[in-house]
Write a protein that holds these residues in place. Structure first.
Motif, PDB file in Angstrom:
ATOM      1  N   GLN A 172     -30.736  47.921  17.801  1.00 16.14           N
ATOM      2  CA  GLN A 172     -31.191  48.345  19.124  1.00 16.14           C
ATOM      3  C   GLN A 172     -30.004  48.718  20.013  1.00 16.14           C
ATOM      4  OE1 GLN A 172     -33.453  44.920  20.320  1.00 16.14           O
ATOM      5  NE2 GLN A 172     -35.177  45.377  18.957  1.00 16.14           N
ATOM      6  N   ALA A 173     -28.930  47.927  19.930  1.00 17.83           N
ATOM      7  CA  ALA A 173     -27.739  48.218  20.722  1.00 17.83           C
ATOM      8  C   ALA A 173     -27.119  49.542  20.301  1.00 17.83           C
ATOM      9  CB  ALA A 173     -26.725  47.085  20.586  1.00 17.83           C
ATOM     10  N   LEU A 174     -27.094  49.802  19.003  1.00 19.02           N
ATOM     11  CA  LEU A 174     -26.547  51.057  18.488  1.00 19.02           C
ATOM     12  C   LEU A 174     -27.383  52.237  18.967  1.00 19.02           C
ATOM     13  CD1 LEU A 174     -24.555  52.571  16.672  1.00 19.02           C
ATOM     14  CD2 LEU A 174     -26.080  52.101  14.741  1.00 19.02           C
ATOM     15  N   ALA A 175     -28.700  52.060  18.961  1.00 18.70           N
ATOM     16  CA  ALA A 175     -29.608  53.146  19.327  1.00 18.70           C
ATOM     17  C   ALA A 175     -29.426  53.603  20.768  1.00 18.70           C
ATOM     18  CB  ALA A 175     -31.056  52.717  19.097  1.00 18.70           C
ATOM     19  N   VAL A 176     -29.079  52.668  21.649  1.00 18.02           N
ATOM     20  CA  VAL A 176     -28.917  53.017  23.069  1.00 18.02           C
ATOM     21  C   VAL A 176     -27.456  53.152  23.475  1.00 18.02           C
ATOM     22  CG1 VAL A 176     -31.106  51.936  23.668  1.00 18.02           C
ATOM     23  CG2 VAL A 176     -29.003  50.583  23.819  1.00 18.02           C
ATOM     24  N   GLY A 177     -26.544  53.008  22.509  1.00 18.72           N
ATOM     25  CA  GLY A 177     -25.124  53.153  22.804  1.00 18.72           C
ATOM     26  C   GLY A 177     -24.517  52.000  23.562  1.00 18.72           C
ATOM     27  N   ASN A 178     -25.120  50.819  23.440  1.00 23.60           N
ATOM     28  CA  ASN A 178     -24.579  49.625  24.106  1.00 23.60           C
ATOM     29  C   ASN A 178     -23.561  48.977  23.170  1.00 23.60           C
ATOM     30  OD1 ASN A 178     -24.060  47.150  25.330  1.00 23.60           O
ATOM     31  ND2 ASN A 178     -26.177  46.835  25.971  1.00 23.60           N
ATOM     32  N   PHE A 179     -22.325  49.430  23.253  1.00 18.81           N
ATOM     33  CA  PHE A 179     -21.302  49.027  22.301  1.00 18.81           C
ATOM     34  C   PHE A 179     -20.947  47.553  22.421  1.00 18.81           C
ATOM     35  CE2 PHE A 179     -19.943  53.617  23.209  1.00 18.81           C
ATOM     36  CZ  PHE A 179     -20.899  54.104  22.330  1.00 18.81           C
ATOM     37  N   LYS A 180     -20.904  47.043  23.650  1.00 14.53           N
ATOM     38  CA  LYS A 180     -20.569  45.635  23.840  1.00 14.53           C
ATOM     39  C   LYS A 180     -21.619  44.740  23.193  1.00 14.53           C
ATOM     40  CE  LYS A 180     -17.973  46.257  28.144  1.00 14.53           C
ATOM     41  NZ  LYS A 180     -17.886  45.913  29.577  1.00 14.53           N
ATOM     42  N   ARG A 181     -22.879  45.086  23.391  1.00 18.10           N
ATOM     43  CA  ARG A 181     -23.944  44.271  22.789  1.00 18.10           C
ATOM     44  C   ARG A 181     -23.931  44.396  21.278  1.00 18.10           C
ATOM     45  NH1 ARG A 181     -25.471  40.227  21.651  1.00 18.10           N
ATOM     46  NH2 ARG A 181     -27.606  39.801  21.016  1.00 18.10           N
ATOM     47  N   LEU A 182     -23.554  45.551  20.767  1.00 15.80           N
ATOM     48  CA  LEU A 182     -23.456  45.730  19.322  1.00 15.80           C
ATOM     49  C   LEU A 182     -22.410  44.799  18.731  1.00 15.80           C
ATOM     50  CD1 LEU A 182     -24.085  47.254  16.682  1.00 15.80           C
ATOM     51  CD2 LEU A 182     -22.356  48.950  17.375  1.00 15.80           C
ATOM     52  N   VAL A 183     -21.262  44.703  19.386  1.00 19.85           N
ATOM     53  CA  VAL A 183     -20.202  43.820  18.900  1.00 19.85           C
ATOM     54  C   VAL A 183     -20.683  42.371  18.907  1.00 19.85           C
ATOM     55  CG1 VAL A 183     -17.901  42.927  19.377  1.00 19.85           C
ATOM     56  CG2 VAL A 183     -18.356  45.373  19.607  1.00 19.85           C
ATOM     57  N   GLU A 184     -21.340  41.965  19.989  1.00 24.36           N
ATOM     58  CA  GLU A 184     -21.836  40.593  20.087  1.00 24.36           C
ATOM     59  C   GLU A 184     -22.847  40.290  18.986  1.00 24.36           C
ATOM     60  OE1 GLU A 184     -21.527  39.779  24.898  1.00 24.36           O
ATOM     61  OE2 GLU A 184     -23.398  40.520  24.028  1.00 24.36           O
ATOM     62  N   ALA A 185     -23.802  41.189  18.784  1.00 25.60           N
ATOM     63  CA  ALA A 185     -24.832  40.970  17.765  1.00 25.60           C
ATOM     64  C   ALA A 185     -24.225  40.931  16.373  1.00 25.60           C
ATOM     65  CB  ALA A 185     -25.902  42.057  17.861  1.00 25.60           C
ATOM     66  N   ASN A 186     -23.189  41.734  16.148  1.00 27.65           N
ATOM     67  CA  ASN A 186     -22.530  41.749  14.845  1.00 27.65           C
ATOM     68  C   ASN A 186     -21.868  40.409  14.563  1.00 27.65           C
ATOM     69  OD1 ASN A 186     -21.346  43.198  12.442  1.00 27.65           O
ATOM     70  ND2 ASN A 186     -19.462  42.659  13.511  1.00 27.65           N
ATOM     71  N   PHE A 187     -21.118  39.888  15.529  1.00 33.11           N
ATOM     72  CA  PHE A 187     -20.470  38.596  15.323  1.00 33.11           C
ATOM     73  C   PHE A 187     -21.497  37.472  15.216  1.00 33.11           C
ATOM     74  CE2 PHE A 187     -16.458  40.463  17.230  1.00 33.11           C
ATOM     75  CZ  PHE A 187     -15.777  40.445  16.037  1.00 33.11           C
ATOM     76  N   ASP A 188     -22.580  37.562  15.990  1.00 34.39           N
ATOM     77  CA  ASP A 188     -23.627  36.544  15.911  1.00 34.39           C
ATOM     78  C   ASP A 188     -24.253  36.523  14.511  1.00 34.39           C
ATOM     79  OD1 ASP A 188     -23.295  35.695  18.512  1.00 34.39           O
ATOM     80  OD2 ASP A 188     -24.876  36.987  19.328  1.00 34.39           O
ATOM     81  N   PHE A 189     -24.438  37.687  13.929  1.00 33.73           N
ATOM     82  CA  PHE A 189     -24.990  37.782  12.572  1.00 33.73           C
ATOM     83  C   PHE A 189     -24.061  37.090  11.575  1.00 33.73           C
ATOM     84  CE2 PHE A 189     -25.263  39.768   8.420  1.00 33.73           C
ATOM     85  CZ  PHE A 189     -26.632  39.876   8.182  1.00 33.73           C
ATOM     86  N   HIS A 190     -22.785  37.428  11.635  1.00 34.81           N
ATOM     87  CA  HIS A 190     -21.831  36.858  10.683  1.00 34.81           C
ATOM     88  C   HIS A 190     -21.688  35.347  10.875  1.00 34.81           C
ATOM     89  CE1 HIS A 190     -20.014  40.478   8.724  1.00 34.81           C
ATOM     90  NE2 HIS A 190     -20.604  41.063   9.752  1.00 34.81           N
TER      91      HIS A 190
END
Length: 228
Positions: free
Chosen positions: A122-140
């Motif tokens: 969802q973050a990628l789809a709307v270009g929310n780069f900061k949220r994308l980074v957070e979600a990525n680290f949360d996943f890992h």
């Protein structure tokens, strides 16, 4: 702009400031080479200078910040060789951590992993780069901490602190970077209980994400004829 999580009742001011700053560095809220000041951070967080000073000392020891000769502190910038070393260390640790965690992943944790993957999409789809980074680290993090008593996560997080500022370099190349959903591949491997496939997905995720962005940054610097 700092993202300040709420302070827990059991936390001292210095613990809270350290946690907030560490999280912000780890999720790419600071640029490589960006200076940080005690007074500026104290004002932003609404605390005195003392807990900020102590937090900065800890973050310098963690390798997340560097102390310059003039006693100023900044987010370190990596040269290509150092970047590749840290990237390969991350791949080595995280693929092993994922493999060791897989037997402990139950349906509840699998659902959490899927939720973090959806948040990243969802973050990628709307270009929310900061949220994308957070979600990525949360996943890992959710994946690796499945193994009880793991000692690998703090080591992995120390590498995230060094590499995360490069995620701010995403910009125009972000859509090119995430053409394949490696998290989806990792989830499928977990469902199949296929350790080798899980390791391959995690390695590819790191190379396609942080690796691609960091190398692209160095290539742009080279093209501009800027050695720094």
């Amino acid at each position: 702009m700092l993202v300040a999580a709420g302070r827990e009742a059991s936390e001292s001011a210095k613990q809270w400031v350290y946690r907030v700053l560490r999280r912000n560095i780890m999720t790419g809220q600071f640029e490589p080479g960006e200076p940080v000041t005690i007074n500026g951070l104290a004002d932003a967080l609404g605390v005195s200078a003392m807990p900020v000073r102590e937090a900065l000392h800890r973050l310098v020891a963690d390798g997340a910040l560097e102390l310059l000769d003039n006693r100023r502190v900044r987010v370190p910038d990596l040269d290509p060789q150092r970047f590749e070393e840290v990237l390969e260390a991350r791949i080595a640790l995280e693929t092993r951590a994922a493999e060791r965690a897989m037997p402990f992943i139950d349906e509840i944790r699998l659902a959490r992993l899927k939720a973090f993957d959806q948040q990243a999409d969802q973050a990628l789809a709307v270009g929310n780069f900061k949220r994308l980074v957070e979600a990525n680290f949360d996943f890992h993090r959710c994946l690796y901490e499945a193994r009880p008593g793991t000692i690998m996560l703090p080591l992995i997080e120390s590498l995230w602190l060094r590499l995360a500022p490069f995620m701010r370099r995403a910009g125009e190349t972000l859509s090119q970077t995430y053409q394949v959903d490696r998290h989806a591949e990792a989830l499928a491997a977990i469902v199949r209980r296929d350790g080798e496939a899980l390791k391959a997905a995690i390695a590819a995720d790191i190379r396609d994400g942080t690796g691609h962005l960091g190398r692209g940054h160095f290539e742009r610097i080279k093209a501009l004829g800027n050695p720094g």
